[in-house]
Write a protein that holds these residues in place. Structure first.
Motif, PDB file in Angstrom:
ATOM      1  N   ASN A  59       0.825  -1.204   0.000  1.00 22.40           N
ATOM      2  CA  ASN A  59       0.000   0.000   0.000  1.00 22.40           C
ATOM      3  C   ASN A  59       0.862   1.259   0.000  1.00 22.40           C
ATOM      4  N   ILE A  60       1.914   1.268   0.810  1.00 28.49           N
ATOM      5  CA  ILE A  60       2.808   2.427   0.859  1.00 28.49           C
ATOM      6  C   ILE A  60       3.422   2.693  -0.507  1.00 28.49           C
ATOM      7  N   ARG A  61       3.802   1.629  -1.194  1.00 27.42           N
ATOM      8  CA  ARG A  61       4.463   1.766  -2.499  1.00 27.42           C
ATOM      9  C   ARG A  61       3.477   1.839  -3.658  1.00 27.42           C
ATOM     10  N   GLN A  62       2.183   1.742  -3.319  1.00 30.48           N
ATOM     11  CA  GLN A  62       1.121   1.784  -4.331  1.00 30.48           C
ATOM     12  C   GLN A  62       1.340   0.716  -5.399  1.00 30.48           C
ATOM     13  N   GLU A  63       1.663  -0.477  -4.920  1.00 27.51           N
ATOM     14  CA  GLU A  63       1.853  -1.629  -5.793  1.00 27.51           C
ATOM     15  C   GLU A  63       0.716  -2.619  -5.569  1.00 27.51           C
ATOM     16  N   PRO A  64       0.294  -3.341  -6.605  1.00 27.29           N
ATOM     17  CA  PRO A  64      -0.749  -4.354  -6.408  1.00 27.29           C
ATOM     18  C   PRO A  64      -0.212  -5.562  -5.653  1.00 27.29           C
ATOM     19  N   MET A  65      -1.065  -6.175  -4.873  1.00 28.04           N
ATOM     20  CA  MET A  65      -0.700  -7.430  -4.217  1.00 28.04           C
ATOM     21  C   MET A  65      -0.815  -8.567  -5.226  1.00 28.04           C
ATOM     22  N   PRO A  66       0.006  -9.592  -5.111  1.00 35.52           N
ATOM     23  CA  PRO A  66      -0.160 -10.762  -5.980  1.00 35.52           C
ATOM     24  C   PRO A  66      -1.476 -11.473  -5.672  1.00 35.52           C
ATOM     25  N   GLU A  67      -2.073 -12.071  -6.666  1.00 36.18           N
ATOM     26  CA  GLU A  67      -3.230 -12.922  -6.404  1.00 36.18           C
ATOM     27  C   GLU A  67      -2.777 -14.098  -5.541  1.00 36.18           C
ATOM     28  N   GLY A  68      -3.616 -14.468  -4.580  1.00 40.46           N
ATOM     29  CA  GLY A  68      -3.258 -15.558  -3.688  1.00 40.46           C
ATOM     30  C   GLY A  68      -2.906 -15.104  -2.290  1.00 40.46           C
ATOM     31  N   TRP A  69      -2.871 -13.787  -2.068  1.00 42.73           N
ATOM     32  CA  TRP A  69      -2.637 -13.269  -0.722  1.00 42.73           C
ATOM     33  C   TRP A  69      -3.952 -13.059   0.021  1.00 42.73           C
ATOM     34  N   VAL A  70      -4.885 -12.377  -0.632  1.00 45.50           N
ATOM     35  CA  VAL A  70      -6.124 -11.931   0.014  1.00 45.50           C
ATOM     36  C   VAL A  70      -7.313 -12.292  -0.865  1.00 45.50           C
TER      37      VAL A  70
END
Length: 234
Positions: A190-201
């Motif tokens: 979130n701080i880096r405004q990067e997407p999370m990989p699918e499979g985390w949440v």
């Protein structure tokens, strides 16, 4: 992204913590811990925590000397931290556990009522470097783990770290959690405004969530997957 030499960063963190009025030795222990987290590749447990730690130190800092020994045997000591700094407390507890193990083969220390202990993987190698097997368990963490087959945040990550000496080379070390990812790594996305990989949440429909801000804002509608993910989660 700015690049800062680790010794400069460590000195800055130390000065911030020392300015809150805590003992200089404690300030150095915590500063060393958060900067070493970066050097080991775990920005999730690094200097983004400094401001929150400093506020807590300034508001109400409990010194190690104020903690209470609840139970003590040749192999076990249970300590009520009374709100003591978690990073400092675990460092002190390591020395106690090692001393007990030197005298009685095994040494265990139980800590309760302490603050955030940060990166568990920092601690067991310090025991292994003294020729012993070291283990650290945390019964806690944020309530964000969705049990297998669910999307609700019902469980805590319960991280575990283990280290053992090797004949040649640095100690073996395992640092893991019961979730597929540490909560701090989501904050970093979130701080880096990067997407999370699918499979985390996932969301309540079981669909992947890649927006870290959505996860942080929607505690009722999202959850972190357990170790093993959708297919092999436990």
């Amino acid at each position: 992204m700015p690049v800062v030499q680790h010794d400069v960063l460590k000195d800055l963190c130390y000065r911030v913590f020392a300015a809150t009025g805590i003992p200089a030795d404690d300030a150095l222990i915590v500063a060393d811990h958060v900067v070493e987290s970066h050097l080991h590749g775990h920005d999730s447990h690094g200097t983004w925590l400094v401001s929150g730690y400093a506020r807590g130190m300034k508001n109400n800092y409990v010194r190690w000397e104020e903690t209470e020994v609840v139970r003590d045997t040749p192999v076990l000591r249970v300590i009520n931290g009374k709100g003591a700094n978690g990073i400092v407390a675990v460092n002190r507890a390591l020395d106690i556990a090692v001393e007990k193990a030197q005298n009685s083969t095994f040494g265990f220390v139980g800590l309760n009522h302490i603050t955030h202990i940060c990166r568990l993987g920092d601690y067991p190698p310090r025991i292994a470097e003294r020729g012993m097997i070291g283990m650290v368990w945390l019964n806690g963490g944020g309530l964000f783990l969705a049990p297998f087959g669910s999307a609700d945040r019902r469980l805590r990550p319960e991280p575990i770290a283990f280290s053992a000496p090797r004949q040649n080379g640095p100690p073996f070390m395992l640092d893991m959690t019961m979730t597929v990812v540490a909560g701090g790594k989501i904050v970093q996305k979130n701080i880096r405004q990067e997407p999370m990989p699918e499979g985390w949440v996932i969301d309540q429909e079981g669909q992947p969530v890649t927006d870290a801000q959505r996860y942080l804002d929607d505690a009722e509608g999202t959850g972190v997957l357990p170790l093993g993910g959708l297919q092999f989660g436990h």
